[in-house]
Scaffold this motif. Structure first.
Motif, PDB file in Angstrom:
ATOM      1  N   ALA A  25       0.830  -1.206   0.000  1.00  0.00           N
ATOM      2  CA  ALA A  25       0.000   0.000   0.000  1.00  0.00           C
ATOM      3  C   ALA A  25       0.863   1.254   0.000  1.00  0.00           C
ATOM      4  CB  ALA A  25      -0.922   0.005   1.222  1.00  0.00           C
ATOM      5  N   PRO A  51     -10.273  -2.621 -10.305  1.00  0.00           N
ATOM      6  CA  PRO A  51     -10.042  -1.542  -9.344  1.00  0.00           C
ATOM      7  C   PRO A  51     -11.238  -0.603  -9.257  1.00  0.00           C
ATOM      8  CG  PRO A  51      -8.355  -1.537 -11.085  1.00  0.00           C
ATOM      9  CD  PRO A  51      -9.358  -2.563 -11.432  1.00  0.00           C
ATOM     10  N   THR A  53     -12.644   2.975  -6.970  1.00  0.00           N
ATOM     11  CA  THR A  53     -12.222   4.098  -6.140  1.00  0.00           C
ATOM     12  C   THR A  53     -13.402   4.590  -5.312  1.00  0.00           C
ATOM     13  OG1 THR A  53     -10.587   4.729  -7.789  1.00  0.00           O
ATOM     14  CG2 THR A  53     -11.207   6.408  -6.204  1.00  0.00           C
ATOM     15  N   THR A  77      -8.265   3.545  -3.570  1.00  0.00           N
ATOM     16  CA  THR A  77      -8.566   2.626  -4.656  1.00  0.00           C
ATOM     17  C   THR A  77      -8.235   1.220  -4.179  1.00  0.00           C
ATOM     18  OG1 THR A  77      -8.040   4.320  -6.283  1.00  0.00           O
ATOM     19  CG2 THR A  77      -8.076   2.048  -7.065  1.00  0.00           C
ATOM     20  N   ARG A  78      -9.169   0.296  -4.395  1.00  0.00           N
ATOM     21  CA  ARG A  78      -8.959  -1.094  -3.970  1.00  0.00           C
ATOM     22  C   ARG A  78      -9.137  -2.028  -5.150  1.00  0.00           C
ATOM     23  NH1 ARG A  78     -14.364  -2.731  -0.528  1.00  0.00           N
ATOM     24  NH2 ARG A  78     -15.813  -2.529  -2.270  1.00  0.00           N
ATOM     25  N   THR A  79      -8.425  -3.150  -5.074  1.00  0.00           N
ATOM     26  CA  THR A  79      -8.472  -4.148  -6.130  1.00  0.00           C
ATOM     27  C   THR A  79      -8.343  -5.531  -5.519  1.00  0.00           C
ATOM     28  OG1 THR A  79      -7.333  -2.616  -7.623  1.00  0.00           O
ATOM     29  CG2 THR A  79      -7.386  -4.920  -8.288  1.00  0.00           C
ATOM     30  N   ALA A  91      -5.392  -5.345  -2.638  1.00  0.00           N
ATOM     31  CA  ALA A  91      -4.590  -4.131  -2.459  1.00  0.00           C
ATOM     32  C   ALA A  91      -5.503  -2.941  -2.226  1.00  0.00           C
ATOM     33  CB  ALA A  91      -3.709  -3.874  -3.679  1.00  0.00           C
ATOM     34  N   HIS A  92      -5.053  -2.060  -1.356  1.00  0.00           N
ATOM     35  CA  HIS A  92      -5.684  -0.760  -1.108  1.00  0.00           C
ATOM     36  C   HIS A  92      -4.580   0.279  -1.240  1.00  0.00           C
ATOM     37  CE1 HIS A  92      -8.598  -3.377   0.846  1.00  0.00           C
ATOM     38  NE2 HIS A  92      -9.458  -2.388   0.724  1.00  0.00           N
ATOM     39  N   ALA A  93      -4.873   1.374  -1.909  1.00  0.00           N
ATOM     40  CA  ALA A  93      -3.878   2.435  -2.065  1.00  0.00           C
ATOM     41  C   ALA A  93      -4.566   3.788  -1.991  1.00  0.00           C
ATOM     42  CB  ALA A  93      -3.151   2.284  -3.397  1.00  0.00           C
ATOM     43  N   ARG A  98      -5.500   3.519 -10.417  1.00  0.00           N
ATOM     44  CA  ARG A  98      -6.070   2.181 -10.522  1.00  0.00           C
ATOM     45  C   ARG A  98      -5.014   1.138 -10.889  1.00  0.00           C
ATOM     46  NH1 ARG A  98     -11.723   3.031 -11.053  1.00  0.00           N
ATOM     47  NH2 ARG A  98     -12.138   1.273 -12.414  1.00  0.00           N
ATOM     48  N   ARG A 100      -1.808   1.215 -10.180  1.00  0.00           N
ATOM     49  CA  ARG A 100      -0.970   0.995  -8.992  1.00  0.00           C
ATOM     50  C   ARG A 100      -1.635  -0.028  -8.062  1.00  0.00           C
ATOM     51  NH1 ARG A 100      -0.617   5.232  -4.226  1.00  0.00           N
ATOM     52  NH2 ARG A 100       0.580   4.008  -2.758  1.00  0.00           N
ATOM     53  N   SER A 101      -2.920   0.125  -7.838  1.00  0.00           N
ATOM     54  CA  SER A 101      -3.653  -0.798  -6.980  1.00  0.00           C
ATOM     55  C   SER A 101      -3.699  -2.197  -7.593  1.00  0.00           C
ATOM     56  CB  SER A 101      -5.073  -0.265  -6.750  1.00  0.00           C
ATOM     57  OG  SER A 101      -5.818  -1.150  -5.973  1.00  0.00           O
TER      58      SER A 101
END
Length: 159
Positions: A25, A51, A53, A77-79, A91-93, A98, A100-101
């Motif tokens: 993250a 992803p 947001t 943003t989560r995926t 993943a959460h960022a 999108r 990156r996540s």
């Protein structure tokens, strides 16, 4: 393995997963892209969720120990993905990036695979942990430089 040993093993595995997801993250896009380019073989990836947001409420505490209060909302943003082996990565960022996540979720799944776990540790997790440690040390040094020590002097006539 008895139940106490099994419980300890599960707790240790949970701490490791927390460490991995925390580092992913906090990984910057450039770090993730460099690790992605260094992958010898790209996995087949199936999206499970996102992803996507949204907003998350951030809570704070005055002085670190006071009553909690709502500080405000941040964009996250989560995926969730699944790789061909069946391992699921999450993943959460912070922010709206999108890709990156998505890449962080792929590395989370690859970390769970015995064949690629060392690669993920060496290529992405270790450099991120080193960068964070260096930034923390720099901040501590800058803070220490501004430290003021107060002391009281006793004058002779105040006896």
């Amino acid at each position: 393995m008895n139940s106490a040993q099994r419980h300890e093993a599960e707790a240790m595995e949970m701490r490791e997963r927390k460490r991995v997801t925390d580092l992913l993250a906090r990984a910057e896009r450039e770090e993730l892209d460099a690790a992605w380019e260094a992958l010898p073989e790209r996995p087949a990836v199936q999206p499970v969720r996102g992803p996507e947001t949204g907003l998350v409420m951030v809570r704070g505490r005055i002085g670190g120990g006071g009553s909690p209060f709502n500080l405000g909302e941040v964009t996250v943003t989560r995926t969730t993905i699944r790789i061909a082996s069946g391992k699921v990565g999450h993943a959460h960022a912070l922010g709206t990036d999108r890709e990156r996540s998505r890449v962080a979720a792929i590395f989370d799944a690859l970390w769970q695979e015995p064949a690629t776990k060392d690669f993920v540790e060496r290529t992405i997790l270790a450099p991120v942990a080193e960068r964070i440690g260096a930034a923390d040390a720099k901040k501590a040094d800058e803070t220490a430089a501004t430290r003021v020590d107060f002391f009281t002097m006793v004058r002779g006539e105040d006896k």
